[in-house]
Design an enzyme around this catalytic site. Structure first.
Site, PDB file in Angstrom:
ATOM      1  N   PRO A 279       0.814  -1.220   0.000  1.00  0.00           N
ATOM      2  CA  PRO A 279       0.000   0.000   0.000  1.00  0.00           C
ATOM      3  C   PRO A 279       0.844   1.265   0.000  1.00  0.00           C
ATOM      4  O   PRO A 279       1.883   1.331   0.652  1.00  0.00           O
ATOM      5  CB  PRO A 279      -0.791  -0.112   1.307  1.00  0.00           C
ATOM      6  CG  PRO A 279       0.078  -0.937   2.203  1.00  0.00           C
ATOM      7  CD  PRO A 279       0.808  -1.901   1.297  1.00  0.00           C
ATOM      8  N   ARG A 317      -1.674  16.314  -9.138  1.00  0.00           N
ATOM      9  CA  ARG A 317      -2.656  15.269  -9.449  1.00  0.00           C
ATOM     10  C   ARG A 317      -3.892  15.780 -10.194  1.00  0.00           C
ATOM     11  O   ARG A 317      -4.337  15.153 -11.159  1.00  0.00           O
ATOM     12  CB  ARG A 317      -3.076  14.501  -8.190  1.00  0.00           C
ATOM     13  CG  ARG A 317      -1.906  13.780  -7.496  1.00  0.00           C
ATOM     14  CD  ARG A 317      -2.365  12.827  -6.401  1.00  0.00           C
ATOM     15  NE  ARG A 317      -3.079  11.698  -6.952  1.00  0.00           N
ATOM     16  CZ  ARG A 317      -4.370  11.588  -6.985  1.00  0.00           C
ATOM     17  NH1 ARG A 317      -5.143  12.496  -6.425  1.00  0.00           N
ATOM     18  NH2 ARG A 317      -4.933  10.536  -7.544  1.00  0.00           N
ATOM     19  N   CYS A 349       2.090  29.649 -14.959  1.00  0.00           N
ATOM     20  CA  CYS A 349       1.710  30.182 -16.271  1.00  0.00           C
ATOM     21  C   CYS A 349       1.238  29.125 -17.232  1.00  0.00           C
ATOM     22  O   CYS A 349       1.867  28.898 -18.273  1.00  0.00           O
ATOM     23  CB  CYS A 349       2.877  30.938 -16.866  1.00  0.00           C
ATOM     24  SG  CYS A 349       3.157  32.419 -15.918  1.00  0.00           S
ATOM     25  N   GLU A 350       0.194  28.418 -16.883  1.00  0.00           N
ATOM     26  CA  GLU A 350      -0.496  27.606 -17.875  1.00  0.00           C
ATOM     27  C   GLU A 350      -1.872  27.234 -17.350  1.00  0.00           C
ATOM     28  O   GLU A 350      -2.096  27.212 -16.138  1.00  0.00           O
ATOM     29  CB  GLU A 350       0.308  26.386 -18.279  1.00  0.00           C
ATOM     30  CG  GLU A 350       0.604  25.395 -17.196  1.00  0.00           C
ATOM     31  CD  GLU A 350       1.257  24.162 -17.801  1.00  0.00           C
ATOM     32  OE1 GLU A 350       0.500  23.327 -18.318  1.00  0.00           O
ATOM     33  OE2 GLU A 350       2.490  24.059 -17.767  1.00  0.00           O
TER      34      GLU A 350
HETATM   35  N1  LLP Z   1       3.133  -1.474  -5.903  1.00  0.00           N
HETATM   36  C1  LLP Z   1       3.447  -1.161  -7.178  1.00  0.00           C
HETATM   37  C2  LLP Z   1       4.162  -2.124  -8.002  1.00  0.00           C
HETATM   38  C3  LLP Z   1       3.051   0.083  -7.703  1.00  0.00           C
HETATM   39  O1  LLP Z   1       3.340   0.378  -8.964  1.00  0.00           O
HETATM   40  C4  LLP Z   1       2.340   0.995  -6.880  1.00  0.00           C
HETATM   41  C5  LLP Z   1       1.933   2.296  -7.398  1.00  0.00           C
HETATM   42  C6  LLP Z   1       2.064   0.625  -5.559  1.00  0.00           C
HETATM   43  C7  LLP Z   1       2.473  -0.616  -5.111  1.00  0.00           C
HETATM   44  C8  LLP Z   1       1.310   1.520  -4.608  1.00  0.00           C
HETATM   45  O2  LLP Z   1       0.007   1.746  -5.050  1.00  0.00           O
HETATM   46  P1  LLP Z   1      -1.042   2.538  -4.116  1.00  0.00           P
HETATM   47  O3  LLP Z   1      -1.367   1.658  -2.937  1.00  0.00           O
HETATM   48  O4  LLP Z   1      -0.412   3.797  -3.692  1.00  0.00           O
HETATM   49  O5  LLP Z   1      -2.210   2.767  -5.009  1.00  0.00           O
HETATM   50  N2  LLP Z   1       0.804   8.996  -9.198  1.00  0.00           N
HETATM   51  C9  LLP Z   1      -0.463   8.313  -9.218  1.00  0.00           C
HETATM   52  C10 LLP Z   1      -0.369   6.939  -8.625  1.00  0.00           C
HETATM   53  C11 LLP Z   1       0.660   6.053  -9.296  1.00  0.00           C
HETATM   54  C12 LLP Z   1       0.769   4.705  -8.650  1.00  0.00           C
HETATM   55  C13 LLP Z   1       1.947   3.963  -9.156  1.00  0.00           C
HETATM   56  N3  LLP Z   1       2.142   2.678  -8.594  1.00  0.00           N
HETATM   57  C14 LLP Z   1      -1.478   9.170  -8.482  1.00  0.00           C
HETATM   58  O6  LLP Z   1      -1.150  10.257  -8.044  1.00  0.00           O
HETATM   59  O7  LLP Z   1      -2.642   8.796  -8.371  1.00  0.00           O
END
Ligand code: LLP
Length: 422
Positions: A279, A317, A349-350
């Site tokens: 997580p 985001r 600026c966008e």
């Molecule tokens: N494990 C792997 C292999 C991952 O690629 C990720 C996230 C996680 C765990 C953790 O996932 P979570 O529990 O946080 O959903 N920047 C994007 C999210 C990208 C997630 C990338 N991988 C956002 O701001 O929503």
């Protein structure tokens, strides 16, 4: 209990401390404000959910938030770490994480980083043919056998924004099942370099239906049965991360860590597996707000804008994924306040520079505090210095209510330093 609440006096509190009082004490620039007790509560929720599942690992995905103080706190609470770069691995080691609770992931891991991973004895997820070759080389260089998991792409649709979906068959991540045998043969061919210990999948992020995890886990235990049938002693099922949170603050009932674990518990027990979860968001997102100040209010055409000092540089985001993050003012709404529909925008600026669109808010006076909620995950860690808006400082409220700086804000001088001596 949630850390950020509007009290009866109409002010926003972080635990028992008024956010407005914190704004008066700290630097006058956007800042991230965390609740340390909320981080603890979030980890405890996972730990309680995992009771009865022996040797399970909570691998916190460092990419979500890499503040060193936060990492040290998570480590003390018993978390492991999920890493996607050599620097994340170095940071995890620096923060004191137990390497045997660390997992190195990624579709483009480079040899140098894999050598470090091999030396340190962290788990490595195999993503492709060339990745396997590199892991073998790294094991030889390090003179150490690497514990590997196969990252399987189970082709389960996570029903999320395409940018954060990773487990569909056309994504760049993992190994499709038709290639599984090739990988098993390759592992067999390298008994001195590789020890296959399990299987991994990660479907995507912001998932709000536990059935999706269940569907994937069913497929994964079938793969594990197949792998075991070939004589491999695999013990680990890693179901990745991806649990979503209530960004809308709508009161909708979303699955909890317990719901997630309970949906796979019987499967894990039936195969006598050690469960690994990864997580990020669900551990850290709701522990933090980006605190901003209103610079002014303006109208153009049919649009009303609240312009704040924070922007897409601090928090990208909404711009990048059209993500909704809840916005509110830190001070009470006067009874005669004029409520309108505003886009909340920054000074960059966008036109992609917005934190929220079409929000009903009372017209704020200049200098009013305005927070963007659920900013603990993928906000500071994705911040940039675009327009030379330097990355903001971070603070947390501790158990005793005191406010501590946990990261310095970047300054203009930091930027100049990159050119010294050139
Ligand atoms: N494990 C792997 C292999 C991952 O690629 C990720 C996230 C996680 C765990 C953790 O996932 P979570 O529990 O946080 O959903 N920047 C994007 C999210 C990208 C997630 C990338 N991988 C956002 O701001 O929503």
């Amino acid at each position: 209990q949630h850390c950020f609440t509007k009290s009866l006096d109409g002010f926003l509190y972080c635990e028992d401390t008024k956010v407005q009082d914190i704004m008066e004490k700290v630097e006058k620039r956007p800042f991230y404000l965390y609740s340390k007790p909320q981080i603890t509560r979030n980890v405890e929720a996972y730990k309680e959910a995992l009771e009865g599942l022996k040797n399970s690992i909570i691998g916190y995905a460092i990419k979500a938030n890499n503040n060193l103080k936060i990492l040290q706190h998570l480590r003390k609470l018993g978390c492991g770490a999920v890493l996607v770069s050599g620097n994340e691995l170095k940071l995890a080691l620096h923060a004191g994480f137990d390497p045997t609770k660390c997992i190195f992931n990624g579709n483009g891991k480079i040899l140098e980083d894999l050598i470090l991973a091999a030396q340190e004895g962290v788990f490595v997820n195999v993503d492709s043919e060339f990745d396997l070759e590199n892991i073998v080389t790294a094991a030889k260089v390090a003179g150490r056998k690497v514990n590997v998991l196969l990252r399987i792409n189970p082709d389960v649709d996570p029903q999320v924004h395409p940018y954060v979906a990773t487990g569909n068959k056309n994504s760049k991540f993992g190994i499709r099942n038709e290639k599984l045998q090739w990988f098993l043969d390759a592992v067999k061919a390298h008994p001195n370099e590789l020890k296959l210990v399990g299987a991994h999948c990660h479907l995507g992020s912001t998932i709000t239906k536990v059935d999706i995890f269940r569907d994937a886990a069913v497929l994964m235990v079938n793969y594990i049965d197949e792998i075991r049938a070939q004589g491999f002693e695999v013990d680990y099922l890693n179901i990745g991360g991806g649990l979503g949170i209530d960004y809308y603050h709508s009161g909708a009932v979303l699955p909890t860590p317990r719901d997630l674990i309970d949906t796979v518990r019987e499967l894990v027990l039936s195969r006598n597996l050690n469960l690994v979860i990864e997580p990020g968001r669900s551990l850290i997102a709701n522990t933090c707000c980006l605190v901003n100040r209103v610079t002014g209010v303006k109208t153009n055409g049919t649009k009303n804008f609240i312009v704040i000092d924070g922007s897409m540089a601090e928090l990208i985001r909404p711009s990048l994924y059209d993500a909704y993050q809840h916005i509110e003012l830190v001070s009470p709404t006067p009874p005669d306040a004029d409520v309108s529909t505003f886009d909340v925008v920054g000074p960059v600026c966008e036109s992609a520079d917005f934190l929220g669109k079409e929000r009903e808010l009372p017209t704020p006076a200049k200098g009013t505090g305005l927070v963007v909620h659920d900013a603990g995950a993928y906000c500071m860690s994705m911040a940039s210095t675009y327009n030379l808006k330097m990355r903001p400082p971070e603070y947390w409220v501790e158990e005793d209510g005191s406010v501590t700086k946990i990261r310095h804000g970047e300054t203009f001088e930091d930027h100049i330093r990159f050119f010294e001596g050139l």
